[in-house]
Structure formats: C-alpha cells, structure tokens
Design a protein around this motif. Sequence first.
Motif, mmCIF file in Angstrom:
data_model
loop_
_atom_site.group_PDB
_atom_site.id
_atom_site.type_symbol
_atom_site.label_atom_id
_atom_site.label_comp_id
_atom_site.label_asym_id
_atom_site.label_seq_id
_atom_site.Cartn_x
_atom_site.Cartn_y
_atom_site.Cartn_z
ATOM 1 N N PRO A 90 0.770 -1.244 0.000
ATOM 2 C CA PRO A 90 0.000 0.000 0.000
ATOM 3 C C PRO A 90 0.800 1.291 0.000
ATOM 4 O O PRO A 90 0.239 2.342 -0.320
ATOM 5 C CB PRO A 90 -0.807 -0.108 1.293
ATOM 6 C CG PRO A 90 0.056 -0.920 2.197
ATOM 7 C CD PRO A 90 0.762 -1.902 1.308
ATOM 8 N N THR A 91 2.084 1.269 0.347
ATOM 9 C CA THR A 91 2.812 2.524 0.548
ATOM 10 C C THR A 91 3.564 2.983 -0.698
ATOM 11 O O THR A 91 3.609 4.175 -0.991
ATOM 12 C CB THR A 91 3.791 2.390 1.734
ATOM 13 O OG1 THR A 91 3.051 2.058 2.915
ATOM 14 C CG2 THR A 91 4.544 3.690 1.988
ATOM 15 N N ALA A 92 4.171 2.067 -1.437
ATOM 16 C CA ALA A 92 5.013 2.445 -2.574
ATOM 17 C C ALA A 92 4.171 3.025 -3.705
ATOM 18 O O ALA A 92 3.461 2.297 -4.404
ATOM 19 C CB ALA A 92 5.792 1.230 -3.066
ATOM 20 N N VAL A 93 4.243 4.331 -3.922
ATOM 21 C CA VAL A 93 3.389 4.988 -4.898
ATOM 22 C C VAL A 93 3.771 4.609 -6.321
ATOM 23 O O VAL A 93 2.954 4.695 -7.238
ATOM 24 C CB VAL A 93 3.406 6.522 -4.699
ATOM 25 C CG1 VAL A 93 4.712 7.118 -5.172
ATOM 26 C CG2 VAL A 93 2.215 7.179 -5.383
ATOM 27 N N ASN A 94 5.016 4.177 -6.551
ATOM 28 C CA ASN A 94 5.419 3.748 -7.892
ATOM 29 C C ASN A 94 4.532 2.627 -8.399
ATOM 30 O O ASN A 94 4.299 2.503 -9.606
ATOM 31 C CB ASN A 94 6.871 3.261 -7.881
ATOM 32 C CG ASN A 94 7.824 4.273 -7.309
ATOM 33 O OD1 ASN A 94 7.723 4.587 -6.117
ATOM 34 N ND2 ASN A 94 8.733 4.787 -8.116
ATOM 35 N N LEU A 95 4.038 1.795 -7.495
ATOM 36 C CA LEU A 95 3.127 0.721 -7.871
ATOM 37 C C LEU A 95 1.883 1.280 -8.550
ATOM 38 O O LEU A 95 1.487 0.830 -9.640
ATOM 39 C CB LEU A 95 2.742 -0.084 -6.618
ATOM 40 C CG LEU A 95 1.601 -1.088 -6.748
ATOM 41 C CD1 LEU A 95 1.971 -2.201 -7.713
ATOM 42 C CD2 LEU A 95 1.243 -1.661 -5.383
ATOM 43 N N PHE A 96 1.276 2.286 -7.945
ATOM 44 C CA PHE A 96 0.032 2.850 -8.474
ATOM 45 C C PHE A 96 0.296 3.681 -9.730
ATOM 46 O O PHE A 96 -0.528 3.725 -10.634
ATOM 47 C CB PHE A 96 -0.656 3.655 -7.378
ATOM 48 C CG PHE A 96 -0.863 2.854 -6.117
ATOM 49 C CD1 PHE A 96 -1.845 1.885 -6.052
ATOM 50 C CD2 PHE A 96 -0.023 3.025 -5.025
ATOM 51 C CE1 PHE A 96 -2.014 1.113 -4.916
ATOM 52 C CE2 PHE A 96 -0.196 2.260 -3.884
ATOM 53 C CZ PHE A 96 -1.184 1.309 -3.825
ATOM 54 N N TRP A 97 1.464 4.313 -9.780
ATOM 55 C CA TRP A 97 1.855 5.068 -10.977
ATOM 56 C C TRP A 97 1.979 4.127 -12.176
ATOM 57 O O TRP A 97 1.461 4.419 -13.264
ATOM 58 C CB TRP A 97 3.187 5.775 -10.701
ATOM 59 C CG TRP A 97 3.823 6.401 -11.900
ATOM 60 C CD1 TRP A 97 3.555 7.624 -12.440
ATOM 61 C CD2 TRP A 97 4.858 5.814 -12.713
ATOM 62 N NE1 TRP A 97 4.364 7.845 -13.531
ATOM 63 C CE2 TRP A 97 5.170 6.756 -13.724
ATOM 64 C CE3 TRP A 97 5.553 4.608 -12.675
ATOM 65 C CZ2 TRP A 97 6.140 6.512 -14.691
ATOM 66 C CZ3 TRP A 97 6.520 4.372 -13.637
ATOM 67 C CH2 TRP A 97 6.802 5.325 -14.630
ATOM 68 N N ALA A 98 2.646 3.006 -11.983
ATOM 69 C CA ALA A 98 2.823 2.047 -13.070
ATOM 70 C C ALA A 98 1.486 1.445 -13.501
ATOM 71 O O ALA A 98 1.210 1.301 -14.702
ATOM 72 C CB ALA A 98 3.793 0.944 -12.648
#
Length: 348
Positions: A90-98
């Motif tokens: 839930p914390t790593a925003v790169n996940l949601f960006w990708a």
Amino acid sequence: MTASTIVPIRWCGDALELLDQRALPDREIRLRVNDATQTAQAITDMVVRGAPAIGITAAYGVALAAQRAEDSDWPQRLEDAIECLAASRPTAVNLFWALARMRGVIDRHRTQREAPVAALLDEAREIHQRDLADNLAMGRYGSELIARNGTCTVMTHCNTGALATGGHGTALGVIRSAWEQGLITLVHANETRPWLQGARLTAWELQREGIPVVLAADSAASLLLARGEIDWLIVGADRIAANGDVANKIGTYALAVQARHHGVKVMVVAPSSTFDLDLESGADIPIETRDSRELTHQGERRVAPENVKIFNPVFDITPAALIDAIVCEHGVIEPPNPTSIARLLGRT
C-alpha cells in the motif's frame, strides 16, 4: 556510468523471471511467475521489493494477465488483475503510478475484441527502461552534489540498488556513480531490521561491485555519526508528499534526526514517479504494517514471548525540514518544500 550487472527482473516471453531476494546472499534463485495473481503474491512476499522494482514488476503482471485474457470480457479481467496487484503493497506509490500507465493503455484499446497484449508489454518494457535511464540521471545529479565538498564517506539504509529498481539504483545508484568518479571512499550500510535488506542485499551488491562497505548494526549509526565518520546520509524513498516529507524504510526518520544533530547532510534519491503531489504532507501517507512473525521469529525459532503485542511498521515519515536535498531524474531539489518541488516537477 553504466548499469549494474545485477538483473532482478527479466521478461521471458510468456512469464516473468524474478531474482528471489529472500534467498540472498546465500543463493541466487530465480522465480518464474505466470500470471497477475502470482506476481502480486511475489510482491507481497518480498520476492521483489523496492518501490521502482515493485512498479516495474506490477506492469509486467498486467501484461501477463493480458496474455491469458482470451475472451471478449478481457477489460474486466485486466481490471481485476490491476486491483489484485494494487493490493500487494500500500505505501510504494510507484506501484500505483505504473498501474495507472497500464490502465491508460487498456483504455486506449478498450473497443478491441482481444486484449492488447503487445501494447501492454511495450508499456511495461518502457517503464522498465525509463527507470534505468532515470537511475543513471540521478546518479549524475547526486554525484555533482557530493562533488561540491570533495571525497567523502557515506551511510545508507535499506537497499536502493539494482535489486530495488530497473538497474543501477536510486540512493545506491548515486553511491555507485560517485564511487566510479572517485568521490566516495567508504560506504557504511545499516543492517535494516527486521528484513535485513542492508545486510543481505546492500552489502552483497556493494561487494559484488568492488565498493568498500562496512556493515553495522542499526543501533550503531549514532556512534558513527557522533564520531564524525559520515559526511552524507543517502537514502531512497517509497513515497514523497507535496511538501517534501518522505516515507522510507523504518529507521530513516531516526537517522535523519541524528544526522541533523551531528551536522551530517541528508540526501533522498527517488524518481519523479515516487512523488505523490496529491498528498499535502507525510501525515497523509499510509504506513504499511507487516506480519508479527517477522519480529517474533528468526526462521523457525521463536525469539519473543507468546502473545506479546507487536508493532511492525515497514516505513516511517521523515519531515522535509530534516532533508538537505531530494534528487530525482530532473535535477536536485534543495531545500525540499512545496515551491521547489512544484517548480522542478513542472507543477507551477
């Protein structure tokens, strides 16, 4: 400057091959994942970790889902795959960006009868290649920052190298680039409990690259700082708010406080995809907590009493006021604040 020879993420035509970071440094095991569910589980289980690497892996996970979405209901199947991948960390925003980029490809091809496998794979590869290029750019900018005061000794926390990215690394990428230019003489790597990323991964990467490294217990950092043996604390980030507050591996906040007390500069290194400008401050960043067993056991051996309450957060928030500079692929933000961040990222 060149990328590291370490390849943690590899596309294999109909599967994704991941270097299982849980087995390092003892063994180099490559795990094949064949669909989005397996990809999400690999992220959750820390087979792959590090914010940029998580985003890259998730993008390939969507491509895997597209390969297996054979019927006309492929848009819903891919949306389900994206939701599964989004829930992995839930914390790593790169996940949601990708994932947002992959969803954009889906939206552009939604009227097709078949899933846009080739277009999604091209997007995942572009995300991967862009991350490597961004890492090399950050390596240059960070080295220029270090060069202002000549050669130095640095401290880093957790793992931010090739293992955590598309190659070369963020904070460790700056260290690698600065070492190549003769700007760094020694790296102090903190062990990074409870997963020991510093001990298992960072020390392994640095040794493999021939960069002098000393591994220290986490609690020894203040002693090193007090002795004047550290010139820069260089760390990565999993999410950066609009005001420059940084979410990073637990322990980073304490290190930044200690560094400020001892007059040691703090550099955060992360690509622009790590910035979440929709969040006003670090108070809005969700903090992931993990299984209590990570603290209560060492392997199969229990090291804590039965039924003891456990607090096992993965990240903490370092206020922007404790950070001297944030380095991204567009340049150096110093000091980090809403105005300087918006200016460099083109939001003014």
